[in-house]
Design a protein around this motif. Sequence first.
Motif, short mmCIF file in Angstrom:
data_model
loop_
_atom_site.label_atom_id
_atom_site.label_comp_id
_atom_site.label_asym_id
_atom_site.label_seq_id
_atom_site.Cartn_x
_atom_site.Cartn_y
_atom_site.Cartn_z
N GLY A 209 0.52 -1.01 -0.21
CA GLY A 209 -0.43 0.01 -0.18
C GLY A 209 0.79 1.02 -0.01
N TYR A 210 1.76 1.17 0.69
CA TYR A 210 3.15 2.56 1.15
C TYR A 210 3.41 2.96 -0.55
N GLN A 239 -10.97 -0.74 -1.98
CA GLN A 239 -10.39 0.39 -1.19
C GLN A 239 -9.04 1.25 -1.65
N GLN A 242 -9.80 4.29 -3.64
CA GLN A 242 -10.13 5.60 -3.01
C GLN A 242 -9.02 6.04 -2.40
N VAL A 243 -8.78 5.40 -2.07
CA VAL A 243 -7.48 6.18 -0.77
C VAL A 243 -6.41 6.95 -1.10
N ARG A 275 -20.56 6.28 -3.53
CA ARG A 275 -20.50 6.58 -2.78
C ARG A 275 -18.76 6.53 -2.14
N ASN A 276 -17.44 5.70 -2.84
CA ASN A 276 -16.23 6.08 -2.37
C ASN A 276 -15.32 7.65 -3.29
N GLY B 265 -20.68 -1.56 3.23
CA GLY B 265 -18.97 -1.33 3.61
C GLY B 265 -19.37 -0.03 3.81
N THR B 267 -16.01 2.39 3.59
CA THR B 267 -14.37 3.00 2.75
C THR B 267 -13.92 2.89 3.19
N GLY B 268 -12.30 2.00 2.19
CA GLY B 268 -11.46 2.22 3.04
C GLY B 268 -10.99 4.21 3.75
N VAL B 269 -11.27 4.56 3.41
CA VAL B 269 -10.99 6.19 3.69
C VAL B 269 -11.44 6.22 5.27
N GLU B 270 -12.82 5.81 4.82
CA GLU B 270 -13.67 6.14 6.34
C GLU B 270 -12.54 5.42 6.98
N LEU B 272 -9.21 4.47 7.76
CA LEU B 272 -8.24 5.33 7.66
C LEU B 272 -9.03 6.93 8.86
N ARG B 273 -9.69 7.08 8.75
CA ARG B 273 -9.70 8.59 9.69
C ARG B 273 -10.69 7.62 11.20
N THR B 294 -9.66 -6.94 7.86
CA THR B 294 -11.35 -6.62 7.04
C THR B 294 -10.76 -5.82 5.81
N GLN B 295 -9.49 -4.86 6.05
CA GLN B 295 -9.16 -4.04 5.22
C GLN B 295 -8.84 -4.18 4.11
N LYS B 298 -3.11 -3.75 2.46
CA LYS B 298 -2.68 -2.83 1.24
C LYS B 298 -2.69 -1.25 2.63
N VAL B 299 -4.59 -1.31 2.46
CA VAL B 299 -4.96 -0.49 3.10
C VAL B 299 -4.42 -0.84 5.18
N LEU B 302 -1.39 0.49 4.96
CA LEU B 302 -1.59 1.87 4.49
C LEU B 302 -1.87 2.79 6.82
#
Lengths: 299, 403
Positions: A209-210, A239, A242-243, A275-276, B265, B267-270, B272-273, B294-295, B298-299, B302
């Motif tokens: 991911g990094y 995922q 979106q990031v 949504r994303n 579900g 999202t990934g940003v949610e 991380l926040r 669950t993520q 990669k996430v 992060l």
Amino acid sequence: MTDASWFEAVGDKLRDGVSLSESEIAVLSETRDLVRLGALADERRRRLRGDRATFVRVAEATTTDAVEVGVPRQAGELRLAGCPATDSLLLQSVREAARIAGDVPVSGFALDELVDLCRRDVARFDDLVAALRTEGLAYIAEARVERTEDPAWVARASAAGVPVARWTVCDQAADGNSALQRVARWGGDAAVPALAPLSRTLSEKPSTGYEDVRRVALARLLVDNIDSIQVDWRRYGPQLAQVALTFGADDIDGVSPGDSEEHGTRRSTLGEITRNIRAACLVPVERDGRFRTLRTHHQ
Amino acid sequence: MTSRRIDDAVRRVLDGGRLGPADALVLYTDLSTNELGQLADAVRAARHPDRIVTYIIDRNVNYTNVCVARCNFCAFYREVGATDGYVLGFDEIFAKIDETIAVGGMQLLLQGGHNPDLPLAWYEDLFRAVKTRHPDFKLHALSPPEVIHLSRLSQLPARTVIDRLVAAGLDSIPGGGAEILVDRVRKHLNCYGKATATEWIDVMRHAHEAGLRTTATMMYGTVERPDERIEHLLRLRELQDETGGFTAFITWSFQPSNTELGGVGATGVEYLRTLALARLVLDNFDNLQASWVTQGGKVGQLSLAYGANDMGSVMIEENVVRSAGAAYCMDEVEIVRNIEDAGFVPKRRDMQYKTLGDPVFRERQVPRMTALATARDAGDTSVPVELDRYPARSLAGKRRQSA
Ligand code: SF4
């Protein structure tokens, strides 16, 4: 060395339009201070693109099965994979694809494949591209950075009537960053609307991911002659895509035109992508394969 | 006005002050994802300046999927009498322990459904048998709702249940079943009956008072509002002030597939926040885990930039999240690669977060793991023989025993 003040100084340079030095680029390429790097890229993205994030729903087919597969009505682009061995088969595949696509723009092929097919003969290349345009090809799908020795081919394709849609990076290895710098150096002569900085080929050791978000952020910071930094929805998943939008990306490529069937549950892909994008605090804007806005998806 | 409030809240965090609910909410809703991450990362760095990121090698065993609680967000449980309901036999659990020890693990995370046919004595016998075979092997077992279920089943106070389980070999309690510690939300999720917010907190208080360390969790992304996520975190912080018994906090998002509640579900940003927010609010928690289960990897990696300092568990086995469709796998080699790639130093730990050493695979050869094991092979409907020693409470169980 790379504390908050170092990042602030780099941010000031970028804001003033001053090019980064080789050593600054080297530091950014290695930084583990991911969120600060992301903040720089995000700021630049917002300055250039505002709070919009575009996406395109792409129907994918091979050059031989497009007619059977068809084009879902939600698609904003039909993209052909593969490259036939002869000019006539190539033209025929585009002709048939364009017929079934109707108003939906058709893209396909890698620039280096077309150059090879023409045996690097400039006149033959110009004729082939012009003929592809006549048959209905809107964009050459990609120019692979590592397989492009001379960016003049990009300009030739454009002049002959079919521009290249995106630069893509093939190798996942560390020299991906040098690929970004090559694109940055090629500048306006090789104008292409988008850059997809994440590797298209899967390696045995998947990227982390990094690595992925750092590459996206560097693409946004190092390459200032390209509007859109793209991430592929199908290849990299919701995922990470979106990031990436919070690390400088502004366009999601390769969204499926149908519903996604994840874990046995049918989901609306449109609902999921919008949504994303909204959850990343951006406004989803749907575009087509010619980069024309189709619709802004307000809440 | 809002930007002034954001600035004040940011300043409070940077000055080492404590966030109240209003400050936390303004940071969560109005700060950009990158700024929230930077703040959480700064707090993480101040608490863990050595850049060590830990992980544990353990196995997540779900001893039964039969459950009477029927939480509507759960894809794992089966009704009493269901053909695909199962209870693991002691021998199956012993075999899992042996496999765990073989790859360098030293703990079971043991949780399961609220099965009316498993009385307190079943757990006591199991724990004693495990400790007889492997005295140093750790049992991180039975989340607060399971303790409450046993308390109701045995008609003993929760405190007594904990004492008896500790006497049998329980080492620590996992923080599962917390979901969101707000009763309005719990009623919506049909998990108010299994444990109210106060009951969950009370079990943890008893456990801490009994000398056990526990973890705390939060499952977000169902029907709760942002302020209710914050209320949840504040309840945990309050108990931690009182007892200091939590070792770590883990958050994950609701996995909707195959559940009665359904929906989509977070999202990934949610994620991380939410993780970053937890790092800011839980100023008395040392450790925050990344939920790569669950993520995804990669996430999950992060997360280390958004406040996490622990990569959780090399799980070996997982059943609950898999029932809801997610099936990510990272063995020790992968976890270590992700930690080092992010610029941290990987160290193995135990449940108390005591560092145990460097990666096992660097000391000796361990088999690579490309998929997580399951509780049982598909189609295995065997019933363990020892179940007959424990009087069944359910009709189906009574019928089986009298057959
Ligand atoms: S979450 Fe636990 S208590 Fe609730 S139904 Fe599932 S197994 Fe039972």
